[in-house]
Scaffold this motif. Structure first.
Motif, PDB file in Angstrom:
ATOM      1  N   ALA A 114      14.237  13.105   3.637  1.00  0.00           N
ATOM      2  CA  ALA A 114      14.721  12.039   4.503  1.00  0.00           C
ATOM      3  C   ALA A 114      14.026  10.738   4.128  1.00  0.00           C
ATOM      4  O   ALA A 114      12.933  10.744   3.532  1.00  0.00           O
ATOM      5  N   ASN A 115      14.659   9.621   4.482  1.00  0.00           N
ATOM      6  CA  ASN A 115      14.082   8.293   4.317  1.00  0.00           C
ATOM      7  C   ASN A 115      14.161   7.554   5.646  1.00  0.00           C
ATOM      8  O   ASN A 115      15.233   7.489   6.257  1.00  0.00           O
ATOM      9  N   PHE A 116      13.035   7.023   6.072  1.00  0.00           N
ATOM     10  CA  PHE A 116      12.972   6.248   7.309  1.00  0.00           C
ATOM     11  C   PHE A 116      12.393   4.881   6.990  1.00  0.00           C
ATOM     12  O   PHE A 116      11.374   4.770   6.304  1.00  0.00           O
ATOM     13  N   PHE A 117      13.056   3.828   7.497  1.00  0.00           N
ATOM     14  CA  PHE A 117      12.665   2.458   7.193  1.00  0.00           C
ATOM     15  C   PHE A 117      12.398   1.678   8.483  1.00  0.00           C
ATOM     16  O   PHE A 117      13.123   1.838   9.469  1.00  0.00           O
ATOM     17  N   TRP A 118      11.372   0.845   8.449  1.00  0.00           N
ATOM     18  CA  TRP A 118      11.085  -0.097   9.521  1.00  0.00           C
ATOM     19  C   TRP A 118      10.831  -1.457   8.886  1.00  0.00           C
ATOM     20  O   TRP A 118      10.316  -1.554   7.782  1.00  0.00           O
ATOM     21  N   GLY A 119      11.191  -2.529   9.585  1.00  0.00           N
ATOM     22  CA  GLY A 119      10.938  -3.869   9.063  1.00  0.00           C
ATOM     23  C   GLY A 119      11.993  -4.854   9.509  1.00  0.00           C
ATOM     24  O   GLY A 119      13.017  -4.484  10.092  1.00  0.00           O
ATOM     25  N   ASN A 120      11.732  -6.121   9.241  1.00  0.00           N
ATOM     26  CA  ASN A 120      12.664  -7.185   9.586  1.00  0.00           C
ATOM     27  C   ASN A 120      13.746  -7.331   8.530  1.00  0.00           C
ATOM     28  O   ASN A 120      13.558  -6.985   7.363  1.00  0.00           O
ATOM     29  N   GLU A 121      14.888  -7.893   8.924  1.00  0.00           N
ATOM     30  CA  GLU A 121      15.995  -8.065   7.988  1.00  0.00           C
ATOM     31  C   GLU A 121      15.639  -8.978   6.824  1.00  0.00           C
ATOM     32  O   GLU A 121      16.192  -8.846   5.738  1.00  0.00           O
ATOM     33  N   TYR A 177       5.408  10.827   1.475  1.00  0.00           N
ATOM     34  CA  TYR A 177       5.209   9.523   0.825  1.00  0.00           C
ATOM     35  C   TYR A 177       5.443   8.419   1.842  1.00  0.00           C
ATOM     36  O   TYR A 177       6.391   8.469   2.639  1.00  0.00           O
ATOM     37  N   SER A 178       4.600   7.387   1.818  1.00  0.00           N
ATOM     38  CA  SER A 178       4.789   6.230   2.693  1.00  0.00           C
ATOM     39  C   SER A 178       4.383   4.965   1.955  1.00  0.00           C
ATOM     40  O   SER A 178       3.511   4.984   1.079  1.00  0.00           O
ATOM     41  N   LEU A 179       5.049   3.872   2.306  1.00  0.00           N
ATOM     42  CA  LEU A 179       4.771   2.559   1.722  1.00  0.00           C
ATOM     43  C   LEU A 179       4.735   1.528   2.835  1.00  0.00           C
ATOM     44  O   LEU A 179       5.578   1.537   3.733  1.00  0.00           O
ATOM     45  N   TYR A 180       3.749   0.633   2.749  1.00  0.00           N
ATOM     46  CA  TYR A 180       3.624  -0.459   3.717  1.00  0.00           C
ATOM     47  C   TYR A 180       3.403  -1.751   2.953  1.00  0.00           C
ATOM     48  O   TYR A 180       2.597  -1.793   2.011  1.00  0.00           O
ATOM     49  N   ASP A 181       4.130  -2.824   3.322  1.00  0.00           N
ATOM     50  CA  ASP A 181       3.871  -4.110   2.680  1.00  0.00           C
ATOM     51  C   ASP A 181       3.375  -5.120   3.716  1.00  0.00           C
ATOM     52  O   ASP A 181       3.448  -4.894   4.918  1.00  0.00           O
ATOM     53  N   PHE A 241       7.861  -0.844   6.468  1.00  0.00           N
ATOM     54  CA  PHE A 241       7.287   0.491   6.300  1.00  0.00           C
ATOM     55  C   PHE A 241       8.391   1.442   5.867  1.00  0.00           C
ATOM     56  O   PHE A 241       9.504   1.418   6.407  1.00  0.00           O
ATOM     57  N   TRP A 242       8.092   2.278   4.872  1.00  0.00           N
ATOM     58  CA  TRP A 242       9.020   3.298   4.377  1.00  0.00           C
ATOM     59  C   TRP A 242       8.306   4.633   4.402  1.00  0.00           C
ATOM     60  O   TRP A 242       7.195   4.763   3.876  1.00  0.00           O
ATOM     61  N   PHE A 243       8.945   5.644   5.015  1.00  0.00           N
ATOM     62  CA  PHE A 243       8.371   6.989   5.087  1.00  0.00           C
ATOM     63  C   PHE A 243       9.387   7.983   4.543  1.00  0.00           C
ATOM     64  O   PHE A 243      10.543   7.994   4.972  1.00  0.00           O
ATOM     65  N   ARG A 244       8.952   8.833   3.578  1.00  0.00           N
ATOM     66  CA  ARG A 244       9.856   9.799   2.956  1.00  0.00           C
ATOM     67  C   ARG A 244       9.216  11.185   2.893  1.00  0.00           C
ATOM     68  O   ARG A 244       8.387  11.450   2.022  1.00  0.00           O
ATOM     69  N   PRO A 245       9.555  12.089   3.810  1.00  0.00           N
ATOM     70  CA  PRO A 245       9.141  13.489   3.684  1.00  0.00           C
ATOM     71  C   PRO A 245      10.149  14.262   2.842  1.00  0.00           C
ATOM     72  O   PRO A 245      11.352  13.969   2.867  1.00  0.00           O
ATOM     73  N   LYS A 246       9.666  15.247   2.092  1.00  0.00           N
ATOM     74  CA  LYS A 246      10.560  16.018   1.228  1.00  0.00           C
ATOM     75  C   LYS A 246      10.022  17.429   1.053  1.00  0.00           C
ATOM     76  O   LYS A 246       8.817  17.626   0.856  1.00  0.00           O
ATOM     77  N   VAL A 247      10.925  18.409   1.101  1.00  0.00           N
ATOM     78  CA  VAL A 247      10.570  19.817   0.905  1.00  0.00           C
ATOM     79  C   VAL A 247      11.501  20.391  -0.149  1.00  0.00           C
ATOM     80  O   VAL A 247      12.729  20.253  -0.052  1.00  0.00           O
ATOM     81  N   LEU A 270       0.856  -1.182   0.000  1.00  0.00           N
ATOM     82  CA  LEU A 270       0.000   0.000   0.000  1.00  0.00           C
ATOM     83  C   LEU A 270       0.895   1.236   0.000  1.00  0.00           C
ATOM     84  O   LEU A 270       1.894   1.273   0.720  1.00  0.00           O
ATOM     85  N   THR A 271       0.543   2.243  -0.795  1.00  0.00           N
ATOM     86  CA  THR A 271       1.290   3.487  -0.783  1.00  0.00           C
ATOM     87  C   THR A 271       0.338   4.658  -0.570  1.00  0.00           C
ATOM     88  O   THR A 271      -0.832   4.622  -0.977  1.00  0.00           O
ATOM     89  N   PHE A 272       0.863   5.695   0.067  1.00  0.00           N
ATOM     90  CA  PHE A 272       0.118   6.927   0.328  1.00  0.00           C
ATOM     91  C   PHE A 272       1.013   8.100  -0.039  1.00  0.00           C
ATOM     92  O   PHE A 272       2.200   8.133   0.314  1.00  0.00           O
TER      93      PHE A 272
END
Length: 207
Positions: free
Chosen positions: A178-185, A149-153, A158-164, A130-132
């Protein structure tokens, strides 16, 4: 896929086994279709854009847990919805699915070809994401652009990317993000990035 030989060593500290893999070019056929349509009214929403894509992959190449190449047919499906809210807030939502049609059984997992970290990067028979996306411009002349921008599988990544971005003038642009990542290896999408949060700066001059 390139032709060549790949050597991998496995061992328990006493006995080593040398395994050889040879890869060669293969044909993967893709059949698909896409559409987009702007609805005057859709489920009560005015001026809603819907998008869709479908693809059928014939004899796509995967690698199983024992590093054996497998040809697997699979389908890809994407549905997207785009709309302006409050005049100038651009909102976009997207759902994507990929399903292996001829998996050996429901518990099978596969590597996408090229992911060879043993026990990592495995994917399930069915993968969904899913992306938003939200965009809004500020200041007179819309010279300050913001994106979220965010992506969830379905594996929990989870990937979150704010940009200005700021337009100094028509040619000179400065971007901070910036890019922020969450998830298992072992997640096939974000696993290699889950410890790689970062901040970036872009300076662009058009001429």
């Amino acid at each position: 896929y390139p032709t060549g030989t790949w050597f991998t060593l496995y061992g328990d500290g006493v006995t080593w086994v040398n395994t050889e893999y040879t890869y060669k070019a293969d044909r993967v056929s893709i059949f698909g279709a896409s559409y987009d349509y702007c609805w005057d009214s859709f489920l009560g929403l005015k001026q809603l854009v819907t998008r869709g894509e479908f693809a059928y992959f014939k004899n796509d190449v995967f690698c199983d847990y024992d590093f054996n190449n497998r040809e697997k047919d699979n389908i890809g499906l994407m549905l997207g919805f785009d709309k302006y809210y409050f005049i100038d807030y651009w909102f976009s939502f997207q759902f994507a699915l990929n399903h292996i049609l001829n998996a050996d059984n429901a518990k099978d997992a596969y590597y996408d070809l090229g992911s060879y970290d043993f026990g990592k990067g495995m994917r399930d028979e069915t993968e969904t994401t899913l992306t938003f996306y939200l965009m809004k411009d500020y200041l007179p002349g819309d010279i300050l652009h913001t994106e979220w921008y965010s992506l969830y599988d379905d594996d929990g990544a989870f990937w979150f990317r704010p940009k200005v971005k700021y337009d100094v003038n028509d040619q000179f642009h400065v971007t901070l993000g910036a890019n922020f990542f969450w998830g298992n290896e072992d997640d096939p999408f974000e696993g290699e990035s889950h410890n790689n949060d970062n901040i970036f700066i872009e300076v662009k001059y058009d001429f």
